[in-house]
Design a protein around this motif. Structure first.
Motif, PDB file in Angstrom:
ATOM      1  N   ILE A 168      36.739  39.661  21.784  1.00  0.00           N
ATOM      2  CA  ILE A 168      37.154  41.058  21.639  1.00  0.00           C
ATOM      3  C   ILE A 168      36.599  41.875  22.800  1.00  0.00           C
ATOM      4  N   ASN A 169      35.314  41.670  23.092  1.00  0.00           N
ATOM      5  CA  ASN A 169      34.670  42.369  24.213  1.00  0.00           C
ATOM      6  C   ASN A 169      35.322  41.992  25.533  1.00  0.00           C
ATOM      7  N   GLU A 170      35.574  40.685  25.707  1.00  0.00           N
ATOM      8  CA  GLU A 170      36.180  40.214  26.953  1.00  0.00           C
ATOM      9  C   GLU A 170      37.560  40.835  27.157  1.00  0.00           C
ATOM     10  N   GLY A 171      38.369  40.851  26.086  1.00  0.00           N
ATOM     11  CA  GLY A 171      39.721  41.394  26.184  1.00  0.00           C
ATOM     12  C   GLY A 171      39.726  42.861  26.572  1.00  0.00           C
ATOM     13  N   LYS A 172      38.821  43.634  25.995  1.00  0.00           N
ATOM     14  CA  LYS A 172      38.745  45.058  26.312  1.00  0.00           C
ATOM     15  C   LYS A 172      38.381  45.268  27.775  1.00  0.00           C
ATOM     16  N   MET A 173      37.409  44.487  28.268  1.00  0.00           N
ATOM     17  CA  MET A 173      37.004  44.665  29.665  1.00  0.00           C
ATOM     18  C   MET A 173      38.101  44.204  30.614  1.00  0.00           C
ATOM     19  N   ALA A 174      38.799  43.128  30.271  1.00  0.00           N
ATOM     20  CA  ALA A 174      39.889  42.646  31.127  1.00  0.00           C
ATOM     21  C   ALA A 174      41.005  43.683  31.200  1.00  0.00           C
ATOM     22  N   ALA A 175      41.348  44.276  30.068  1.00  0.00           N
ATOM     23  CA  ALA A 175      42.396  45.301  30.057  1.00  0.00           C
ATOM     24  C   ALA A 175      41.969  46.524  30.857  1.00  0.00           C
ATOM     25  N   GLU A 176      40.711  46.885  30.730  1.00  0.00           N
ATOM     26  CA  GLU A 176      40.194  48.029  31.493  1.00  0.00           C
ATOM     27  C   GLU A 176      40.258  47.760  32.989  1.00  0.00           C
ATOM     28  N   TYR A 177      39.916  46.522  33.370  1.00  0.00           N
ATOM     29  CA  TYR A 177      39.984  46.167  34.791  1.00  0.00           C
ATOM     30  C   TYR A 177      41.414  46.239  35.311  1.00  0.00           C
ATOM     31  N   VAL A 178      42.356  45.684  34.548  1.00  0.00           N
ATOM     32  CA  VAL A 178      43.766  45.719  34.955  1.00  0.00           C
ATOM     33  C   VAL A 178      44.208  47.168  35.169  1.00  0.00           C
ATOM     34  N   LYS A 226      42.235  49.912  35.790  1.00  0.00           N
ATOM     35  CA  LYS A 226      41.529  50.537  36.908  1.00  0.00           C
ATOM     36  C   LYS A 226      41.999  50.003  38.257  1.00  0.00           C
ATOM     37  N   ALA A 227      42.395  48.722  38.271  1.00  0.00           N
ATOM     38  CA  ALA A 227      42.863  48.119  39.521  1.00  0.00           C
ATOM     39  C   ALA A 227      44.263  48.599  39.898  1.00  0.00           C
ATOM     40  N   GLY A 228      44.923  49.278  38.985  1.00  0.00           N
ATOM     41  CA  GLY A 228      46.262  49.796  39.269  1.00  0.00           C
ATOM     42  C   GLY A 228      47.374  48.802  39.038  1.00  0.00           C
ATOM     43  N   PHE A 229      47.077  47.680  38.380  1.00  0.00           N
ATOM     44  CA  PHE A 229      48.123  46.704  38.073  1.00  0.00           C
ATOM     45  C   PHE A 229      49.005  47.249  36.950  1.00  0.00           C
ATOM     46  N   ILE A 287      52.413  26.261  45.585  1.00  0.00           N
ATOM     47  CA  ILE A 287      53.791  26.767  45.664  1.00  0.00           C
ATOM     48  C   ILE A 287      53.864  28.145  46.323  1.00  0.00           C
ATOM     49  N   GLY A 288      52.718  28.576  46.860  1.00  0.00           N
ATOM     50  CA  GLY A 288      52.712  29.786  47.674  1.00  0.00           C
ATOM     51  C   GLY A 288      52.703  31.094  46.900  1.00  0.00           C
ATOM     52  N   ILE A 289      52.232  31.087  45.671  1.00  0.00           N
ATOM     53  CA  ILE A 289      52.124  32.329  44.893  1.00  0.00           C
ATOM     54  C   ILE A 289      50.711  32.871  45.036  1.00  0.00           C
ATOM     55  N   SER A 290      50.593  34.032  45.638  1.00  0.00           N
ATOM     56  CA  SER A 290      49.282  34.613  45.929  1.00  0.00           C
ATOM     57  C   SER A 290      48.923  35.763  44.995  1.00  0.00           C
ATOM     58  N   THR A 291      49.634  35.897  43.896  1.00  0.00           N
ATOM     59  CA  THR A 291      49.354  36.956  42.926  1.00  0.00           C
ATOM     60  C   THR A 291      47.909  36.871  42.453  1.00  0.00           C
ATOM     61  N   PRO A 292      47.180  37.992  42.378  1.00  0.00           N
ATOM     62  CA  PRO A 292      45.794  37.968  41.889  1.00  0.00           C
ATOM     63  C   PRO A 292      45.682  37.255  40.544  1.00  0.00           C
ATOM     64  N   PHE A 293      44.575  36.520  40.380  1.00  0.00           N
ATOM     65  CA  PHE A 293      44.369  35.664  39.211  1.00  0.00           C
ATOM     66  C   PHE A 293      43.082  36.079  38.515  1.00  0.00           C
ATOM     67  N   ILE A 294      43.171  36.381  37.222  1.00  0.00           N
ATOM     68  CA  ILE A 294      41.989  36.713  36.441  1.00  0.00           C
ATOM     69  C   ILE A 294      41.948  35.816  35.214  1.00  0.00           C
ATOM     70  N   ASP A 299      27.989  44.096  42.208  1.00  0.00           N
ATOM     71  CA  ASP A 299      27.204  43.710  43.388  1.00  0.00           C
ATOM     72  C   ASP A 299      28.074  43.059  44.469  1.00  0.00           C
ATOM     73  N   SER A 300      29.336  42.837  44.183  1.00  0.00           N
ATOM     74  CA  SER A 300      30.206  42.116  45.091  1.00  0.00           C
ATOM     75  C   SER A 300      30.881  43.070  46.098  1.00  0.00           C
ATOM     76  N   LYS A 301      31.424  42.469  47.142  1.00  0.00           N
ATOM     77  CA  LYS A 301      32.174  43.270  48.112  1.00  0.00           C
ATOM     78  C   LYS A 301      33.445  43.810  47.494  1.00  0.00           C
ATOM     79  N   TYR A 302      33.946  43.122  46.465  1.00  0.00           N
ATOM     80  CA  TYR A 302      35.158  43.587  45.795  1.00  0.00           C
ATOM     81  C   TYR A 302      34.856  44.810  44.948  1.00  0.00           C
ATOM     82  N   GLY A 303      33.729  44.788  44.269  1.00  0.00           N
ATOM     83  CA  GLY A 303      33.358  45.917  43.433  1.00  0.00           C
ATOM     84  C   GLY A 303      32.947  47.130  44.228  1.00  0.00           C
TER      85      GLY A 303
END
Length: 386
Positions: A152-162, A164-167, A246-253, A378-382
């Motif tokens: 439940i916690n993981e799902g909420k954070m994943a949805a929040e990330y999606v 905030k990332a603008g996906f 197969i050359g699909i570069s779509t972000p993967f979470i 702490d990451s360059k992405y964050g």
């Protein structure tokens, strides 16, 4: 290095003290057995071995303390992350009356089918990794406790990330076990609070499946901004590798089932780079005693890393041992002591069990950077544009 040497010195002193004190008192400590159950072989064994080692460290530290009442033996059982095998090994542990309690399960698909056995035989269980909510919330088994959080916690954070990332468009791929389907349900539920996000397609895959070209091709037709994966490392590696081929570069979470060293090793650092995952634990070094744990773990000479769930296995083991120390090696009394857990200070923070014996935790976000899982903030992405 100074801290590591100090820890080694401390263990040496305690060990010598134990040898000296025991003959003087003339009293040998009573032996007590507890079980560790997890995937020690197979595709997610890196997490299982890290959990096993962490549990062993907790046992060794307790046994080195002359003040402890008992000599604890850790019986290690391999559930292989397979439900049928899990039932077999849990039955073996539960019918062995010399085993007082168990620290069990990383794989939710295994845990959900074994809780009945723990309850039937009255064997107290402290879960250290399985995240399916129904393991604790789907029954009223007083024997079943969990120190880690749920999906439940993981799902909420994943949805929040999606969000905030603008996906705006998400393709979902999940395995068809209770674990994968559960992750899909809770992620989908969490997305409901973001009406601008559309699920372009949802694809269930069998855990024995190796070719995902049909699902990946169909998913790509929906033109997703991000691909979400709900499953464990072996399939996560296979799906991400096939996307690359197969050359699909779509972000993967992905869910916490891929948050381990095996995922990066299976793909290679270059292909794994930038993959995001969510987990109910903070980085080990962020915990108040995390550095001490890492120093002790290193000094113990384990070959495998503790991995993301090692701190939870360690904390679960200490919690179980402390309950035995308090009330004695009696299954019913240990169960009741665990039920009453409040404000218990552990490596992973304060443990408080709710009415379902579920610890209250928060989720955290990670990303693969330069061949390692790095805490998102702490990451360059964050720190940079998402």
């Amino acid at each position: 290095m100074r801290q590591l040497n100090a820890w080694k010195k401390m263990v040496s002193i305690i060990s010598v003290a134990t040898v000296l004190v025991t003959p003087l008192t003339g009293q040998a400590k009573d032996a007590v057995k507890i079980a560790f159950i997890g995937p020690l072989t197979g595709g997610v064994s890196s997490t299982g071995l890290g959990g096993r080692n962490s549990a062993q460290l907790a046992v060794d530290q307790y046994n080195a303390d002359p003040a402890g009442k008992y000599q604890v033996e850790l019986v290690k059982l391999d559930d292989e992350c397979k439900p049928a095998v899990g039932v077999q090994v849990v039955t073996r542990a539960a019918t062995d009356r010399s085993i007082v309690g168990a620290v069990g399960h990383y794989c939710s698909a295994v845990a959900i089918v074994t809780v009945d056995t723990f309850h039937r035989f009255g064997l107290p269980l402290v879960i250290w990794g399985a995240v399916l909510p129904e393991i604790t919330y789907g029954n009223n088994y007083k024997e079943v406790h969990r120190v880690n959080g749920t999906m439940i916690n993981e799902g909420k954070m994943a949805a929040e990330y999606v969000h905030k990332a603008g996906f705006k468009r998400v393709a979902m791929i999940y395995d068809t076990t209770d674990y994968g389907k559960g992750q899909g349900v809770h992620f989908t539920d969490a997305l409901q609070q973001y009406p601008d996000i559309t699920v372009t397609g949802s694809y269930g895959v069998d855990v024995s499946q190796q070719d995902f070209s049909a699902e990946l091709t169909a998913a790509q037709r929906g033109n997703p901004d991000v691909i979400w994966f709900g499953g464990l490392t072996p399939q996560g590696v296979a799906i991400k590798a096939q996307l690359e081929r197969i050359g699909i570069s779509t972000p993967f979470i992905g869910v916490s089932g891929i948050l381990n060293e095996g995922f990066i090793a299976g793909l290679g650092p270059a292909v794994a780079e930038g993959v995001v995952s969510f987990h109910n634990g903070a980085p080990i070094e962020k915990y108040a005693h995390g550095k001490e744990f890492l120093a002790a773990y290193g000094a113990a000479g384990f070959k495998e890393e503790p991995d993301a769930y090692g701190p939870f296995a360690y904390s679960a083991t200490k919690l179980l041992i402390d309950a035995i120390e308090k009330v004695g090696p009696n299954r019913a009394k240990v169960r009741d002591a665990l039920n009453a857990t409040r404000d218990y200070e552990s490596l992973v923070g304060t443990i408080n069990f709710d009415e379902h014996r579920q610890n209250i935790t928060s989720a955290h976000q990670y990303v693969v950077q330069d061949g390692k899982w790095v805490y998102w903030v702490d990451s360059k992405y964050g720190k940079g544009p998402q």
